[in-house]
Every structure is written in structure tokens, then in C-alpha cells.
Scaffold this motif. Sequence first.
Motif, PDB file in Angstrom:
ATOM      1  N   VAL A  82     -93.243  88.736 -11.311  1.00 28.53           N
ATOM      2  CA  VAL A  82     -92.769  87.611 -12.095  1.00 28.53           C
ATOM      3  C   VAL A  82     -91.272  87.463 -11.835  1.00 28.53           C
ATOM      4  O   VAL A  82     -90.495  88.360 -12.137  1.00 28.53           O
ATOM      5  CB  VAL A  82     -93.035  87.833 -13.604  1.00 28.53           C
ATOM      6  N   PRO A  83     -90.869  86.354 -11.230  1.00 27.83           N
ATOM      7  CA  PRO A  83     -89.454  86.192 -10.922  1.00 27.83           C
ATOM      8  C   PRO A  83     -88.637  85.928 -12.177  1.00 27.83           C
ATOM      9  O   PRO A  83     -89.108  85.314 -13.126  1.00 27.83           O
ATOM     10  CB  PRO A  83     -89.424  84.987  -9.990  1.00 27.83           C
ATOM     11  N   GLU A  84     -87.414  86.413 -12.163  1.00 33.68           N
ATOM     12  CA  GLU A  84     -86.504  86.170 -13.268  1.00 33.68           C
ATOM     13  C   GLU A  84     -85.520  85.085 -12.849  1.00 33.68           C
ATOM     14  O   GLU A  84     -85.211  84.932 -11.675  1.00 33.68           O
ATOM     15  CB  GLU A  84     -85.747  87.452 -13.614  1.00 33.68           C
ATOM     16  N   ASN A  85     -85.015  84.356 -13.808  1.00 33.59           N
ATOM     17  CA  ASN A  85     -83.996  83.327 -13.555  1.00 33.59           C
ATOM     18  C   ASN A  85     -84.420  82.354 -12.461  1.00 33.59           C
ATOM     19  O   ASN A  85     -83.747  82.197 -11.456  1.00 33.59           O
ATOM     20  CB  ASN A  85     -82.658  83.974 -13.192  1.00 33.59           C
ATOM     21  N   ILE A  86     -85.528  81.689 -12.670  1.00 32.98           N
ATOM     22  CA  ILE A  86     -86.040  80.728 -11.700  1.00 32.98           C
ATOM     23  C   ILE A  86     -85.229  79.444 -11.788  1.00 32.98           C
ATOM     24  O   ILE A  86     -84.988  78.931 -12.876  1.00 32.98           O
ATOM     25  CB  ILE A  86     -87.519  80.404 -11.975  1.00 32.98           C
ATOM     26  N   ASP A  87     -84.811  78.926 -10.647  1.00 26.00           N
ATOM     27  CA  ASP A  87     -84.132  77.633 -10.606  1.00 26.00           C
ATOM     28  C   ASP A  87     -85.162  76.587 -10.187  1.00 26.00           C
ATOM     29  O   ASP A  87     -85.458  76.435  -9.006  1.00 26.00           O
ATOM     30  CB  ASP A  87     -82.958  77.665  -9.634  1.00 26.00           C
ATOM     31  N   TYR A  88     -85.728  75.891 -11.147  1.00 23.94           N
ATOM     32  CA  TYR A  88     -86.788  74.937 -10.875  1.00 23.94           C
ATOM     33  C   TYR A  88     -86.295  73.726 -10.087  1.00 23.94           C
ATOM     34  O   TYR A  88     -87.080  73.022  -9.469  1.00 23.94           O
ATOM     35  CB  TYR A  88     -87.440  74.469 -12.181  1.00 23.94           C
ATOM     36  N   ASN A  89     -84.989  73.471 -10.097  1.00 28.92           N
ATOM     37  CA  ASN A  89     -84.438  72.329  -9.373  1.00 28.92           C
ATOM     38  C   ASN A  89     -84.495  72.498  -7.866  1.00 28.92           C
ATOM     39  O   ASN A  89     -84.419  71.518  -7.126  1.00 28.92           O
ATOM     40  CB  ASN A  89     -82.989  72.080  -9.803  1.00 28.92           C
ATOM     41  N   THR A  90     -84.593  73.722  -7.383  1.00 29.79           N
ATOM     42  CA  THR A  90     -84.616  73.962  -5.936  1.00 29.79           C
ATOM     43  C   THR A  90     -86.034  73.980  -5.378  1.00 29.79           C
ATOM     44  O   THR A  90     -86.205  74.083  -4.179  1.00 29.79           O
ATOM     45  CB  THR A  90     -83.940  75.304  -5.594  1.00 29.79           C
ATOM     46  N   MET A  91     -87.041  73.853  -6.229  1.00 26.82           N
ATOM     47  CA  MET A  91     -88.438  73.903  -5.793  1.00 26.82           C
ATOM     48  C   MET A  91     -88.973  72.486  -5.598  1.00 26.82           C
ATOM     49  O   MET A  91     -88.491  71.553  -6.226  1.00 26.82           O
ATOM     50  CB  MET A  91     -89.299  74.590  -6.853  1.00 26.82           C
ATOM     51  N   PRO A  92     -89.998  72.327  -4.751  1.00 29.55           N
ATOM     52  CA  PRO A  92     -90.676  71.032  -4.670  1.00 29.55           C
ATOM     53  C   PRO A  92     -91.255  70.690  -6.044  1.00 29.55           C
ATOM     54  O   PRO A  92     -91.624  71.578  -6.819  1.00 29.55           O
ATOM     55  CB  PRO A  92     -91.790  71.277  -3.660  1.00 29.55           C
ATOM     56  N   SER A  93     -91.324  69.390  -6.352  1.00 26.31           N
ATOM     57  CA  SER A  93     -91.694  68.953  -7.702  1.00 26.31           C
ATOM     58  C   SER A  93     -93.027  69.518  -8.185  1.00 26.31           C
ATOM     59  O   SER A  93     -93.123  70.014  -9.305  1.00 26.31           O
ATOM     60  CB  SER A  93     -91.703  67.433  -7.783  1.00 26.31           C
ATOM     61  N   GLN A  94     -94.056  69.462  -7.358  1.00 26.44           N
ATOM     62  CA  GLN A  94     -95.375  69.955  -7.777  1.00 26.44           C
ATOM     63  C   GLN A  94     -95.328  71.453  -8.041  1.00 26.44           C
ATOM     64  O   GLN A  94     -95.911  71.950  -9.001  1.00 26.44           O
ATOM     65  CB  GLN A  94     -96.416  69.643  -6.705  1.00 26.44           C
ATOM     66  N   LEU A  95     -94.596  72.165  -7.222  1.00 22.48           N
ATOM     67  CA  LEU A  95     -94.473  73.609  -7.381  1.00 22.48           C
ATOM     68  C   LEU A  95     -93.700  73.952  -8.647  1.00 22.48           C
ATOM     69  O   LEU A  95     -94.072  74.866  -9.385  1.00 22.48           O
ATOM     70  CB  LEU A  95     -93.792  74.218  -6.157  1.00 22.48           C
ATOM     71  N   SER A  96     -92.628  73.210  -8.933  1.00 22.61           N
ATOM     72  CA  SER A  96     -91.834  73.518 -10.118  1.00 22.61           C
ATOM     73  C   SER A  96     -92.622  73.248 -11.400  1.00 22.61           C
ATOM     74  O   SER A  96     -92.550  74.025 -12.353  1.00 22.61           O
ATOM     75  CB  SER A  96     -90.517  72.744 -10.119  1.00 22.61           C
ATOM     76  N   VAL A  97     -93.403  72.183 -11.422  1.00 24.85           N
ATOM     77  CA  VAL A  97     -94.226  71.888 -12.598  1.00 24.85           C
ATOM     78  C   VAL A  97     -95.254  72.992 -12.807  1.00 24.85           C
ATOM     79  O   VAL A  97     -95.449  73.486 -13.922  1.00 24.85           O
ATOM     80  CB  VAL A  97     -94.914  70.505 -12.462  1.00 24.85           C
ATOM     81  N   SER A  98     -95.901  73.416 -11.728  1.00 23.51           N
ATOM     82  CA  SER A  98     -96.900  74.489 -11.832  1.00 23.51           C
ATOM     83  C   SER A  98     -96.265  75.792 -12.293  1.00 23.51           C
ATOM     84  O   SER A  98     -96.831  76.499 -13.120  1.00 23.51           O
ATOM     85  CB  SER A  98     -97.579  74.704 -10.484  1.00 23.51           C
ATOM     86  N   ALA A  99     -95.085  76.103 -11.773  1.00 26.87           N
ATOM     87  CA  ALA A  99     -94.402  77.330 -12.164  1.00 26.87           C
ATOM     88  C   ALA A  99     -93.998  77.283 -13.640  1.00 26.87           C
ATOM     89  O   ALA A  99     -94.114  78.281 -14.356  1.00 26.87           O
ATOM     90  CB  ALA A  99     -93.173  77.557 -11.280  1.00 26.87           C
ATOM     91  N   MET A 100     -93.542  76.128 -14.100  1.00 31.36           N
ATOM     92  CA  MET A 100     -93.172  75.990 -15.514  1.00 31.36           C
ATOM     93  C   MET A 100     -94.395  76.118 -16.418  1.00 31.36           C
ATOM     94  O   MET A 100     -94.328  76.745 -17.480  1.00 31.36           O
ATOM     95  CB  MET A 100     -92.467  74.653 -15.755  1.00 31.36           C
ATOM     96  N   GLN A 101     -95.522  75.544 -16.001  1.00 30.12           N
ATOM     97  CA  GLN A 101     -96.752  75.655 -16.785  1.00 30.12           C
ATOM     98  C   GLN A 101     -97.202  77.106 -16.868  1.00 30.12           C
ATOM     99  O   GLN A 101     -97.605  77.582 -17.931  1.00 30.12           O
ATOM    100  CB  GLN A 101     -97.854  74.796 -16.178  1.00 30.12           C
ATOM    101  N   ARG A 102     -97.113  77.813 -15.756  1.00 36.10           N
ATOM    102  CA  ARG A 102     -97.496  79.225 -15.738  1.00 36.10           C
ATOM    103  C   ARG A 102     -96.588  80.048 -16.654  1.00 36.10           C
ATOM    104  O   ARG A 102     -97.052  80.881 -17.424  1.00 36.10           O
ATOM    105  CB  ARG A 102     -97.428  79.765 -14.307  1.00 36.10           C
TER     106      ARG A 102
END
Length: 128
Positions: A82-102
Motif C-alpha cells: 500500500v503506497p503512502e503519500n500518493i499524488d493522484y494528480n500525476t496518475m492517469p485519470s482512470q487510474l487515480s479514480v480507481s486508486a482513490m476508490q480503493r
Amino acid sequence: MAANQFTAKVNARQIIFTLEFKNIFLSRYEQGDTSVEIFESCGYDTEILGRTRIYGFARRLRELVESGRPLTEDYPNAKAKVPENIDYNTMPSQLSVSAMQRELTYLRQQVEFLKKLTELDNDGKPRR
């Protein structure tokens, strides 16, 4: 294949791509590029890889993103950290949404577990 900058590991049966390649692939795939075009532009010989492997990679990557699991450079069945301090702005949109949901699901599970722990008496029975 092993000399390609986007190859993390390779053996006689499988090839593991870098996290950078997976992010590039997802980003370009969302923009409408085909799987074969992406592999070719990243320096892979699509004739050697074969269409079955290429399309299988694309399918598994989409399933991984849809399930909300994080992308890793490891083998698909390896347990992801489980990564710490994820920067969702640097991820592709679909990936960032999925990561936030998880992450949200995981945090909700933690809260429910903590609630149950605080409800326990010293004898281990839940309070009513």
C-alpha cells in the motif's frame, strides 16, 4: 526485449513491464491509441510479442485498474504494497479514480474495525 527501458523483468515465458510503461499505456489507451501502436512506439517488436500477449496485457491492465488495485512492476499475483503519500494528480485519470476508490474502501474497513475494537469490554464481549 530485456534491453528495452520499459521491461522490468523477462524470462522464457513472460515479460514484466515497468510501472512507467503501464502508466504510459493507460494514458495513451484512454486517448484512443491501439495496444499495438503503443507497444510499437515504445520500442517493442509486436511480431515477437504476439497479439495474444499484447491484448492479454491490455485486458489484465484494464481489469486491474477497474478493480482499484494499484499498479506495480512486480508479477501480477505478487502482493502489492500500500503506497503512502500518493499524488493522484500525476496518475492517469482512470487510474487515480480507481486508486482513490480503493483507498476509501480500505479506510472504511479500518474505521469499522476500530469501532468494533472500542466496543469490546475487557472480557471480550461487545457492549450493547
